[in-house]
Design a protein around this motif. Structure first.
Motif, short mmCIF file in Angstrom:
data_model
loop_
_atom_site.label_atom_id
_atom_site.label_comp_id
_atom_site.label_asym_id
_atom_site.label_seq_id
_atom_site.Cartn_x
_atom_site.Cartn_y
_atom_site.Cartn_z
N GLY A 73 -6.91 -6.20 4.59
CA GLY A 73 -8.23 -6.82 4.47
C GLY A 73 -9.06 -6.62 5.72
O GLY A 73 -10.28 -6.72 5.68
N THR A 74 -8.38 -6.29 6.83
CA THR A 74 -9.06 -6.05 8.10
C THR A 74 -8.60 -4.73 8.72
O THR A 74 -9.40 -3.86 9.02
N ASP A 75 -7.32 -4.60 8.90
CA ASP A 75 -6.76 -3.41 9.56
C ASP A 75 -6.17 -2.45 8.53
O ASP A 75 -5.67 -2.87 7.48
N THR A 76 -6.21 -1.15 8.88
CA THR A 76 -5.63 -0.09 8.05
C THR A 76 -4.51 0.58 8.81
O THR A 76 -4.63 0.80 10.02
N ARG A 77 -3.43 0.89 8.13
CA ARG A 77 -2.31 1.62 8.75
C ARG A 77 -1.93 2.78 7.86
O ARG A 77 -2.01 2.67 6.63
N TRP A 78 -1.49 3.88 8.48
CA TRP A 78 -1.02 5.07 7.77
C TRP A 78 0.38 5.40 8.27
O TRP A 78 0.58 5.47 9.49
N VAL A 79 1.31 5.58 7.36
CA VAL A 79 2.67 5.99 7.72
C VAL A 79 2.94 7.34 7.04
O VAL A 79 2.84 7.44 5.81
N ASP A 80 3.21 8.39 7.85
CA ASP A 80 3.60 9.69 7.28
C ASP A 80 4.93 9.53 6.58
O ASP A 80 5.88 8.98 7.15
N MET A 81 5.01 10.06 5.37
CA MET A 81 6.25 9.95 4.59
C MET A 81 6.79 11.34 4.29
O MET A 81 6.17 12.13 3.58
N THR A 82 7.96 11.64 4.85
CA THR A 82 8.66 12.89 4.54
C THR A 82 10.06 12.48 4.07
O THR A 82 10.43 11.30 4.19
N PRO A 83 10.85 13.43 3.53
CA PRO A 83 12.17 13.04 3.04
C PRO A 83 12.98 12.34 4.14
O PRO A 83 13.08 12.86 5.25
N GLY A 84 13.50 11.18 3.84
CA GLY A 84 14.29 10.42 4.81
C GLY A 84 13.50 9.35 5.55
O GLY A 84 14.11 8.52 6.22
N THR A 85 12.18 9.36 5.45
CA THR A 85 11.39 8.31 6.11
C THR A 85 11.45 7.01 5.30
O THR A 85 11.25 7.03 4.08
N ILE A 86 11.73 5.92 6.00
CA ILE A 86 11.62 4.60 5.37
C ILE A 86 10.30 3.99 5.82
O ILE A 86 10.05 3.85 7.02
N GLY A 87 9.45 3.68 4.85
CA GLY A 87 8.18 3.03 5.15
C GLY A 87 8.28 1.55 4.79
O GLY A 87 8.79 1.22 3.72
N TYR A 88 7.82 0.71 5.71
CA TYR A 88 7.89 -0.73 5.43
C TYR A 88 6.50 -1.29 5.17
O TYR A 88 5.58 -1.08 5.97
N ILE A 89 6.36 -2.00 4.07
CA ILE A 89 5.11 -2.66 3.70
C ILE A 89 5.30 -4.16 3.92
O ILE A 89 6.04 -4.81 3.17
N PRO A 90 4.67 -4.72 4.95
CA PRO A 90 4.85 -6.15 5.18
C PRO A 90 4.12 -6.99 4.12
O PRO A 90 3.19 -6.50 3.48
N PRO A 91 4.51 -8.24 3.96
CA PRO A 91 3.83 -9.12 3.02
C PRO A 91 2.33 -9.18 3.32
O PRO A 91 1.94 -9.26 4.49
N GLY A 92 1.50 -9.11 2.28
CA GLY A 92 0.05 -9.25 2.48
C GLY A 92 -0.69 -7.96 2.73
O GLY A 92 -1.91 -7.97 2.88
N TRP A 93 0.03 -6.82 2.77
CA TRP A 93 -0.62 -5.52 2.97
C TRP A 93 -0.70 -4.80 1.63
O TRP A 93 0.33 -4.46 1.04
#
Ligand code: S6P
Ligand code: ZN
Length: 187
Positions: free
Chosen positions: A114-134
């Motif tokens: 709602g305020t900040d934006t984040r980008w996580v590059d995802m390639t095979p083996g990457t674990i991306g974490y989505i915190p509550p509220g995002w």
């Protein structure tokens, strides 16, 4: 909701199937109304064969409180009006976290609180974490299908209207030399 026993689940990457299999979902271009900035390009793509943009296969684990359902999403490579193909994106109304694991291809995880934006590059083996509220959307930034596994709380729910109203903070554009980010809403 039927309880499921302890089990293993097989993912056949070539076929894109899970077994045992639960619900499957296919999203075509026509299902992505109002999401690409260039509405004319979107309309043209719908008229021009209405291609499959992504599909989601799920295991038998139900979307119910205290369960941990999983699904594998495969986004096809492509762009519409210069914007990379992507999922609709959603917010979990109950603000619960989620994890993704990259399986194949090159993608990214766009998150917005709602305020900040984040980008996580995802390639095979990457674990991306989505915190509550995002709120979160996945984008294929490569030339091949991008697949990832998602594991999420069964009671999380999916609010798609949130993204239509507030957006995802940024858009992800195809560039000759890769990826460019820009503002979400038209000037
Ligand atoms: C569920 C998880 C994914 C998405 C899937 C499709 O919480 O985040 O399984 O449902 O990637 O995206 P969308 O935005 O159409 O649900
Ligand atoms: Zn989610």
């Amino acid at each position: 909701v039927l309880p499921v026993p302890p089990m293993s689940i097989r993912f056949d990457q070539a076929a894109g199937t899970l077994s045992p299999a639960g619900p499957e979902l296919t999203r075509r271009m026509s299902d992505l109304e109002g999401l690409f900035l260039d509405q004319n390009a979107w309309r043209t793509a719908v008229a021009d064969g209405d291609p499959i943009v992504y599909s989601v296969v799920s295991s038998l684990v139900p979307e119910a409180d205290r369960e941990l359902p999983q699904s594998i999403t495969t986004i096809q490579p492509g762009s519409t009006g210069g914007e990379f193909w992507m999922t609709k994106g959603h917010q979990h109304p109950n603000h619960q976290g989620e994890i993704y694991l990259g399986i194949s291809g090159r993608g990214g995880l766009l998150m917005f609180d709602g305020t900040d934006t984040r980008w996580v590059d995802m390639t095979p083996g990457t674990i991306g974490y989505i915190p509550p509220g995002w709120a979160h959307r996945s984008v294929n930034v490569g030339g091949k299908p991008y697949s990832f596994l998602a594991v999420y709380p069964g009671g999380a729910g999916h609010d798609y209207g949130w993204v239509l109203e507030y957006g995802l903070g940024q858009r992800v554009w195809r560039q000759d030399d890769g990826v460019a980010f820009g503002g979400y809403f038209a000037e």
